[in-house]
Scaffold this active site. Structure first.
Site, short mmCIF file in Angstrom:
data_model
loop_
_atom_site.label_atom_id
_atom_site.label_comp_id
_atom_site.label_asym_id
_atom_site.label_seq_id
_atom_site.Cartn_x
_atom_site.Cartn_y
_atom_site.Cartn_z
N HIS A 38 0.83 -1.21 0.00
CA HIS A 38 0.00 0.00 0.00
C HIS A 38 0.87 1.27 0.00
O HIS A 38 0.56 2.24 -0.68
CB HIS A 38 -0.89 0.04 1.25
CG HIS A 38 -1.85 -1.11 1.36
ND1 HIS A 38 -1.66 -2.13 2.26
CD2 HIS A 38 -2.99 -1.39 0.69
CE1 HIS A 38 -2.67 -3.00 2.14
NE2 HIS A 38 -3.49 -2.58 1.19
N GLY A 148 -3.00 -2.05 -6.72
CA GLY A 148 -1.90 -3.01 -6.76
C GLY A 148 -2.24 -4.18 -7.65
O GLY A 148 -3.38 -4.67 -7.68
N LEU A 149 -1.24 -4.67 -8.39
CA LEU A 149 -1.46 -5.77 -9.32
C LEU A 149 -1.53 -7.12 -8.64
O LEU A 149 -1.73 -8.13 -9.30
CB LEU A 149 -0.40 -5.77 -10.42
CG LEU A 149 -0.69 -4.81 -11.57
CD1 LEU A 149 0.52 -4.63 -12.47
CD2 LEU A 149 -1.88 -5.29 -12.39
#
Lengths: 287, 287
Positions: A38, A148-149
């Protein structure tokens, strides 16, 4: 950094910013229990946007019955420290009743992209995600939003929703962050026992094996890669595979042979005890 | 008055207005073939808003198979004259491919409110409405949007969507406009033959009968009103009733007796030949 709990306050705070500034608003929606993954999104937002808005909201709508909504980890104090260090301007922390004052009758659904992977294992999950993200987008009205991937399917779903509904928001996908030993960072890692934590390394290892295989073969089928990954995961006696799937990316459609696509995702979901972990790798293929 | 065909142009035009003005943006979404009912919405928007945006878009998504999408009446020249006279600033007239460059995978659905009336007769219709209106709302980002109460169920659906998805737009419902003889104004009235046009008067007449009944009775059941309305409509040999329903308003829920609600809607859909007309009356009941 300002912490805001009400939708009306956040709206007026952002409106005020817009009136006085010509810079962009960057938004990072999260469920809290923040980690370095994060933090990397927040730093990216800090670098690209004039105003950085972080939301922390554990959205009941995206948890199925028997999933971990009630016990999802929370640590507001640590979250706020991390946010402050990453340069966040506004933290939006609404209650469930602020976000859902009455049972919602409106659902945003994305079809196609949601039929496989986590969409198949967690029915209704992506409806919950798309609905809450569209609510948050309406409240914050950001120029960019950072995702986020690790949740690659979520990124694909949000990108599709933004395009289909003309939300006019730039979605910025950000790479997976990993612990030193390779485990993908996740708020749920805290659930793992010491032994589970150790065995969970098979996930990132299996993806590395798949990567080596792709790099050393001119052609392959998704089934070959899936077997290779599953077999490595099976070396852990604690791992219970939910899915291992190799699909074209970002369409998340099956393909017959690596000649038929340019970019693939190797995606997996595996349970260790009660804890369900996901991981993935996106690779260019061809020639 | 400016006519705009591209989403990007409209966005930049409105952004520009917002930058230079502190006044509100009012929006009237329509399917064109404008009549005095639409003009009344535009005049209301003109009175309340700094910038008045009209959209004209016949949305294929809200028409079912066999419905009148292909033959829906169009008259751009007359529409633009009416818009100009009503004081519109921007007319947004996108093509189908501008609004749907690829098949949309994202749907906005409102449950509950859409299970009865036109929602029951036209499956998928309100998903199409909610989806296109949310797209238009994202493109225009108005402060207020104006809708005619002839489509009372549509107004209820849009209000629910705005509330559930935190769209932050004020929905302004506007009264039905009628021809001198009582027929509710509708773009579809043009389909009617001379004879059908004459017989279609039973619709507004039946609602007036129901109103008189409500005013002269202290208590009644929805069934009593429904029979009264249906019986009057049946005096036309050309009328084929799709539905006549009396529900609580704005919840659109059934009720047992007028003592159990404060506000009701008497709603009807009736076919004359191939033309399906709707009409309704919203009444306060009880002390």
């Amino acid at each position: 950094m300002e912490v805001i709990h009400s939708i009306a306050d956040l709206r007026s705070r952002i409106k005020d910013y817009r009136r006085k500034n010509d810079q962009s608003v960057g938004f990072v929606p999260t469920m809290g229990y923040l980690h370095e993954g994060h933090a990397s999104l927040l730093r990216k937002a800090r670098a690209q946007s004039g105003l950085v808005v972080l939301s922390i909201f554990v959205n009941p709508l995206q948890f199925g019955p028997g999933e971990d909504f009630e016990r999802y980890p929370r640590n507001t104090e640590r979250d706020l420290q991390l946010a402050e260090a990453a340069g966040v301007d506004l933290v939006f922390m609404p209650s469930v009743s602020e976000m859902y004052p009455s049972p919602t009758r409106t659902t945003v659904s994305v079809t196609g992209l949601t039929s496989r992977l986590c969409g198949a294992s967690r029915p209704g999950h992506f409806d919950g995600v798309a609905t809450v993200v569209s609510k948050l987008f309406h409240i914050v009205q950001p120029d960019q939003a950072f995702f986020g991937l690790k949740d690659a399917q979520q990124v694909a779903v949000i990108e599709q929703m933004v395009q289909d509904l003309n939300l006019g928001i730039e979605i910025v996908p950000c790479p997976i962050l990993r612990e030193a030993d390779g485990l993908a960072m996740s708020s749920r890692n805290v659930y793992l026992s010491e032994e589970e934590r150790k065995e969970a390394l098979v996930l990132s290892q299996s993806l590395q094996k798949a990567k080596a295989f792709v790099e050393s073969h001119t052609a392959f089928t998704p089934q070959e890669l899936e077997s290779l990954v599953s077999q490595h995961i099976a070396t852990s006696s604690l791992a219970i595979i939910d899915y291992v799937e190799v699909l074209a990316y970002p369409t998340l459609e099956p393909f017959k042979n690596s000649h038929h696509t340019h970019s693939i995702i190797i995606a997996l979901a595996v349970k260790f005890g009660k804890t369900r972990l996901i991981d993935n790798l996106i690779l260019q293929v061809g020639k």
